[in-house]
Design a protein around this motif. Sequence first.
Motif, PDB file in Angstrom:
ATOM      1  N   VAL A  42       0.853  -1.191   0.000  1.00 40.94           N
ATOM      2  CA  VAL A  42       0.000   0.000   0.000  1.00 40.94           C
ATOM      3  C   VAL A  42       0.887   1.240   0.000  1.00 40.94           C
ATOM      4  O   VAL A  42       1.626   1.490   0.954  1.00 40.94           O
ATOM      5  CB  VAL A  42      -0.934   0.036   1.227  1.00 40.94           C
ATOM      6  CG1 VAL A  42      -1.836   1.270   1.155  1.00 40.94           C
ATOM      7  CG2 VAL A  42      -1.776  -1.231   1.307  1.00 40.94           C
ATOM      8  N   ASP A  43       0.842   2.010  -1.085  1.00 41.09           N
ATOM      9  CA  ASP A  43       1.547   3.285  -1.114  1.00 41.09           C
ATOM     10  C   ASP A  43       0.788   4.290  -0.258  1.00 41.09           C
ATOM     11  O   ASP A  43      -0.445   4.359  -0.322  1.00 41.09           O
ATOM     12  CB  ASP A  43       1.648   3.819  -2.549  1.00 41.09           C
ATOM     13  CG  ASP A  43       2.668   3.058  -3.378  1.00 41.09           C
ATOM     14  OD1 ASP A  43       3.776   2.820  -2.875  1.00 41.09           O
ATOM     15  OD2 ASP A  43       2.339   2.692  -4.517  1.00 41.09           O
ATOM     16  N   GLY A  44       1.504   5.066   0.526  1.00 39.57           N
ATOM     17  CA  GLY A  44       0.843   6.079   1.339  1.00 39.57           C
ATOM     18  C   GLY A  44       1.669   6.485   2.537  1.00 39.57           C
ATOM     19  O   GLY A  44       2.821   6.058   2.697  1.00 39.57           O
ATOM     20  N   LYS A  45       1.077   7.331   3.379  1.00 33.02           N
ATOM     21  CA  LYS A  45       1.726   7.808   4.596  1.00 33.02           C
ATOM     22  C   LYS A  45       0.756   7.655   5.767  1.00 33.02           C
ATOM     23  O   LYS A  45      -0.462   7.678   5.582  1.00 33.02           O
ATOM     24  CB  LYS A  45       2.116   9.282   4.461  1.00 33.02           C
ATOM     25  CG  LYS A  45       3.149   9.584   3.387  1.00 33.02           C
ATOM     26  CD  LYS A  45       3.452  11.077   3.347  1.00 33.02           C
ATOM     27  CE  LYS A  45       4.489  11.416   2.288  1.00 33.02           C
ATOM     28  NZ  LYS A  45       4.756  12.885   2.247  1.00 33.02           N
ATOM     29  N   THR A  46       1.307   7.527   6.966  1.00 35.08           N
ATOM     30  CA  THR A  46       0.435   7.485   8.131  1.00 35.08           C
ATOM     31  C   THR A  46      -0.125   8.882   8.392  1.00 35.08           C
ATOM     32  O   THR A  46       0.432   9.892   7.934  1.00 35.08           O
ATOM     33  CB  THR A  46       1.186   7.016   9.381  1.00 35.08           C
ATOM     34  OG1 THR A  46       2.167   7.993   9.747  1.00 35.08           O
ATOM     35  CG2 THR A  46       1.839   5.663   9.149  1.00 35.08           C
ATOM     36  N   ALA A  47      -1.216   8.929   9.137  1.00 40.12           N
ATOM     37  CA  ALA A  47      -1.795  10.228   9.490  1.00 40.12           C
ATOM     38  C   ALA A  47      -0.787  11.070  10.264  1.00 40.12           C
ATOM     39  O   ALA A  47      -0.736  12.291  10.107  1.00 40.12           O
ATOM     40  CB  ALA A  47      -3.059  10.023  10.310  1.00 40.12           C
ATOM     41  N   ARG A  48       0.036  10.422  11.090  1.00 43.35           N
ATOM     42  CA  ARG A  48       1.068  11.153  11.829  1.00 43.35           C
ATOM     43  C   ARG A  48       2.066  11.804  10.886  1.00 43.35           C
ATOM     44  O   ARG A  48       2.425  12.975  11.055  1.00 43.35           O
ATOM     45  CB  ARG A  48       1.788  10.205  12.789  1.00 43.35           C
ATOM     46  CG  ARG A  48       2.985  10.844  13.498  1.00 43.35           C
ATOM     47  CD  ARG A  48       2.559  11.947  14.455  1.00 43.35           C
ATOM     48  NE  ARG A  48       1.843  11.392  15.589  1.00 43.35           N
ATOM     49  CZ  ARG A  48       1.047  12.105  16.370  1.00 43.35           C
ATOM     50  NH1 ARG A  48       0.825  13.384  16.125  1.00 43.35           N
ATOM     51  NH2 ARG A  48       0.436  11.530  17.401  1.00 43.35           N
ATOM     52  N   ASN A  49       2.514  11.065   9.877  1.00 43.19           N
ATOM     53  CA  ASN A  49       3.467  11.629   8.918  1.00 43.19           C
ATOM     54  C   ASN A  49       2.846  12.761   8.109  1.00 43.19           C
ATOM     55  O   ASN A  49       3.512  13.749   7.788  1.00 43.19           O
ATOM     56  CB  ASN A  49       3.976  10.536   7.978  1.00 43.19           C
ATOM     57  CG  ASN A  49       4.924   9.575   8.655  1.00 43.19           C
ATOM     58  OD1 ASN A  49       5.507   9.893   9.694  1.00 43.19           O
ATOM     59  ND2 ASN A  49       5.083   8.392   8.087  1.00 43.19           N
ATOM     60  N   GLU A  50       1.567  12.607   7.771  1.00 42.35           N
ATOM     61  CA  GLU A  50       0.886  13.671   7.027  1.00 42.35           C
ATOM     62  C   GLU A  50       0.816  14.945   7.867  1.00 42.35           C
ATOM     63  O   GLU A  50       1.068  16.056   7.372  1.00 42.35           O
ATOM     64  CB  GLU A  50      -0.524  13.217   6.642  1.00 42.35           C
ATOM     65  CG  GLU A  50      -0.572  12.100   5.611  1.00 42.35           C
ATOM     66  CD  GLU A  50      -0.373  12.609   4.189  1.00 42.35           C
ATOM     67  OE1 GLU A  50       0.179  13.710   4.004  1.00 42.35           O
ATOM     68  OE2 GLU A  50      -0.769  11.878   3.262  1.00 42.35           O
ATOM     69  N   ILE A 107      -2.871   6.299   5.238  1.00 45.07           N
ATOM     70  CA  ILE A 107      -3.719   6.926   4.227  1.00 45.07           C
ATOM     71  C   ILE A 107      -3.109   6.614   2.869  1.00 45.07           C
ATOM     72  O   ILE A 107      -2.023   7.084   2.539  1.00 45.07           O
ATOM     73  CB  ILE A 107      -3.831   8.438   4.463  1.00 45.07           C
ATOM     74  CG1 ILE A 107      -4.412   8.700   5.859  1.00 45.07           C
ATOM     75  CG2 ILE A 107      -4.702   9.084   3.385  1.00 45.07           C
ATOM     76  CD1 ILE A 107      -4.440  10.155   6.242  1.00 45.07           C
ATOM     77  N   ALA A 108      -3.802   5.787   2.103  1.00 47.89           N
ATOM     78  CA  ALA A 108      -3.281   5.321   0.824  1.00 47.89           C
ATOM     79  C   ALA A 108      -3.234   6.456  -0.184  1.00 47.89           C
ATOM     80  O   ALA A 108      -4.053   7.375  -0.170  1.00 47.89           O
ATOM     81  CB  ALA A 108      -4.140   4.176   0.298  1.00 47.89           C
ATOM     82  N   SER A 109      -2.255   6.369  -1.086  1.00 47.81           N
ATOM     83  CA  SER A 109      -2.095   7.355  -2.152  1.00 47.81           C
ATOM     84  C   SER A 109      -2.275   6.643  -3.495  1.00 47.81           C
ATOM     85  O   SER A 109      -1.736   5.550  -3.706  1.00 47.81           O
ATOM     86  CB  SER A 109      -0.704   7.979  -2.066  1.00 47.81           C
ATOM     87  OG  SER A 109      -0.481   8.873  -3.126  1.00 47.81           O
TER      88      SER A 109
END
Length: 205
Positions: free
Chosen positions: A96-104, A149-151
């Motif tokens: 799954v490409d994406g970032k955690t909510a914390r990283n965002e 959160i998927a991108s």
Amino acid sequence: MSRMATPGSLLPGGFVLGRLSHADRVGLVYRAHHAENKDGRAASALVLHPLHVEELREWFEKMAVLGRSLRHPHLVEVYALGYTANELPVVVTEWVDGKTARNELAAGRTFSPAEVGRIVREVASALDYLHRRTPPVLHRVIMPESVLIASPSGAVKLLSVGHADRPHHPAAKPSYLSPEELGNESQLSPQSDVLSLIHISEPTR
């Protein structure tokens, strides 16, 4: 022979180990693909680090077996589990490409009320699925670090299912814990996860 996983080697489920992606807290995460469909959907292979095998093997295998039994659109799907050619425990999952909510949040992203509502609903959907199992599966580590959160779709994947029972693993930050988690663990219930979920809708935490 090195105990480290070797790119190009065969994995459980007919997958092949690809290039190293990044280090996880308990191991190394590699890209992977199915031997019969190299250009198909990418997979992820989490290989338990040799330094942690003795301490964490039992927990890692228990977590992987639990994940293999779960099927929900807001949980990461587990494809296979077993051992690498170097006899290291490995779990193969969807990539799954994406970032955690914390990283965002750390990158300065501001979530609108509508986005926060959707994210919370999708996490709640995954929790409801876990809680309806027999016996209920409690997450216990509900915080922005556990929400991927998927991108580019923006869909949510709830991470860290099973991580609360990891030996010597710190619980979620106190500001995200339910009163039961902070006090009497014998009273933990699905409602404990629900109380923790309320906090992730407060991005200043």
